[in-house]
Scaffold this motif. Structure first.
Motif, short mmCIF file in Angstrom:
data_model
loop_
_atom_site.label_atom_id
_atom_site.label_comp_id
_atom_site.label_asym_id
_atom_site.label_seq_id
_atom_site.Cartn_x
_atom_site.Cartn_y
_atom_site.Cartn_z
N GLY A 134 34.40 32.53 32.73
CA GLY A 134 33.71 33.04 31.56
C GLY A 134 33.78 34.54 31.49
N LEU A 135 32.74 35.13 30.90
CA LEU A 135 32.75 36.55 30.59
C LEU A 135 33.02 37.41 31.81
N GLN A 136 34.20 37.97 31.83
CA GLN A 136 34.58 39.03 32.78
C GLN A 136 34.55 38.58 34.24
N ASP A 137 34.23 37.32 34.50
CA ASP A 137 34.08 36.88 35.89
C ASP A 137 35.17 35.86 36.23
N PHE A 138 35.90 36.09 37.28
CA PHE A 138 36.77 35.07 37.82
C PHE A 138 36.79 35.18 39.33
N GLY A 160 30.18 52.18 33.43
CA GLY A 160 30.56 50.78 33.47
C GLY A 160 30.30 50.16 32.12
N HIS A 161 30.95 49.04 31.87
CA HIS A 161 30.66 48.30 30.63
C HIS A 161 30.87 46.83 30.85
N SER A 162 29.89 46.05 30.48
CA SER A 162 29.97 44.60 30.51
C SER A 162 30.12 44.07 29.10
N ARG A 163 30.90 43.01 28.94
CA ARG A 163 31.04 42.38 27.63
C ARG A 163 29.74 41.71 27.18
N LYS A 164 28.77 41.65 28.07
CA LYS A 164 27.46 41.12 27.72
C LYS A 164 26.62 42.14 26.96
N THR A 165 27.11 43.37 26.87
CA THR A 165 26.37 44.43 26.19
C THR A 165 27.22 45.03 25.07
N SER A 166 26.59 45.86 24.25
CA SER A 166 27.23 46.39 23.04
C SER A 166 28.32 47.42 23.38
N PHE A 167 29.52 47.19 22.87
CA PHE A 167 30.58 48.17 23.05
C PHE A 167 30.34 49.40 22.19
N ASP A 168 29.69 49.21 21.05
CA ASP A 168 29.37 50.36 20.20
C ASP A 168 28.45 51.33 20.94
N ASP A 169 27.48 50.79 21.68
CA ASP A 169 26.60 51.66 22.47
C ASP A 169 27.39 52.42 23.54
N HIS A 170 28.33 51.71 24.16
CA HIS A 170 29.19 52.34 25.17
C HIS A 170 30.00 53.48 24.56
N LEU A 171 30.55 53.25 23.38
CA LEU A 171 31.32 54.29 22.70
C LEU A 171 30.44 55.48 22.33
N LEU A 228 24.27 44.68 35.13
CA LEU A 228 24.98 44.25 36.34
C LEU A 228 24.16 43.17 37.01
N ASN A 229 24.82 42.38 37.84
CA ASN A 229 24.10 41.46 38.70
C ASN A 229 23.64 42.19 39.95
N ALA A 230 22.64 41.63 40.61
CA ALA A 230 22.04 42.30 41.77
C ALA A 230 23.07 42.59 42.85
N TRP A 231 23.98 41.65 43.09
CA TRP A 231 24.95 41.84 44.19
C TRP A 231 25.93 42.97 43.90
N ASP A 232 26.07 43.35 42.62
CA ASP A 232 26.96 44.46 42.28
C ASP A 232 26.34 45.81 42.61
#
Length: 274
Positions: A46-50, A165-176, A215-219
């Motif tokens: 799924g999202l960004q994780d493999f 950092g940027h996760s696809r779970k959050t807004s890319f517009d905010d990142h920009l 981020l997840n806690a382990w990150d």
């Protein structure tokens, strides 16, 4: 601290975690060198994780190593899951920066944190690029390869280097929008793709900011403690909330507190204390 873990017990755990991080990190790097990347078994999560064969192998080695020494501790890993419980929990990302690892971009690492009663007591991060282990024990400073490290003394934003950092779970517009604001203030910035390594870059003074909205806690837990113990300003939600749901993290050079206060305001985060 929980009375079950005195200073000697925490130190013993840190020493074991440092040894395991170095051994597993080196073995994982060797596996990457010796394996044709096209033959690595990759499963879509799924999202960004493999996950790769290397992920699973590394996590099992870390789990076995830690729990063979401390069988009453609990374990929470990116690949195998698990829940915090008992007196203390190991929170582990066996390969932080998996995409980088697969592509041969050596900005990846092994992240191991030990958490008890809502506090990060130990943070250990293996940095593949330098074949070094960063570590910190709460209240004891931060170290790289056994030598003390400190956050940068940068005070002029025009001299600052930020990692976003940027996760696809959050807004890319905010990142920009954030990237644009940093650019307008004269700051250079990067996106590197491995939160644990990005956080230790702030800890050692190579960067002045690391920020990611989710981020997840382990990150983040191990790197966040190392950055804080190195003198960086660190802000994130309470540990228990991160273990359950993940969340944002901000770490920056203390001399740029005014410059980055707006990020803490966006996230509604106070700096971590204690």
């Amino acid at each position: 601290m929980n009375c079950a873990f005195d200073a000697a017990a925490i130190r013993a755990r840190a020493e074991v975690a440092i040894t395991i991080a170095l051994e597993v990190g080196r073995e994982t790097a060797r596996f990457r060198r010796d394996t044709n990347p096209g033959t690595l078994a990759v499963e879509n999560k799924g999202l960004q994780d493999f996950v790769t064969v290397a992920d699973r192998k590394a996590e099992q080695a870390i789990r076995d190593g830690l729990l063979s020494h401390f069988p009453h501790d609990t374990f929470m890993g990116e690949e195998s899951g698990g829940c915090p419980g008992g007196a203390g929990t190991w929170v582990v990302d066996p390969i932080d920066g998996t995409t980088n690892y697969i592509r041969g971009f050596r900005h990846w690492g092994v992240s191991i944190a030990f958490v008890t009663v809502g506090r990060i007591e130990i943070g250990v991060v293996y940095d593949a690029a330098e074949d070094k282990v960063f570590h910190a024990i709460r209240g004891g400073g931060a170290f790289k390869g056994g030598r003390p490290i400190h956050a940068a003394a940068t005070a002029d934003p025009a001299n600052a280097l930020a990692i976003l950092g940027h996760s696809r779970k959050t807004s890319f517009d905010d990142h920009l929008a954030l990237s644009k604001r940093l650019h307008e203030r004269g700051m250079d910035y990067r996106r590197m793709g491995a939160a644990a390594i990005d956080l230790v870059r702030v800890a050692e003074g190579a960067a002045d900011l690391y920020y990611e909205r989710h981020l997840n806690a382990w990150d983040m837990l191990a790197g966040a403690l190392i950055a804080k113990e190195a003198g960086a300003t660190v802000a994130m939600p309470p540990v228990d909330r991160l273990l359950a749901d993940g969340g944002p993290v901000v770490a920056h050079s203390p001399g740029l507190a005014d410059e980055f206060a707006f990020i803490l305001d966006i996230e509604g985060l106070p700096p971590v204390s204690g």
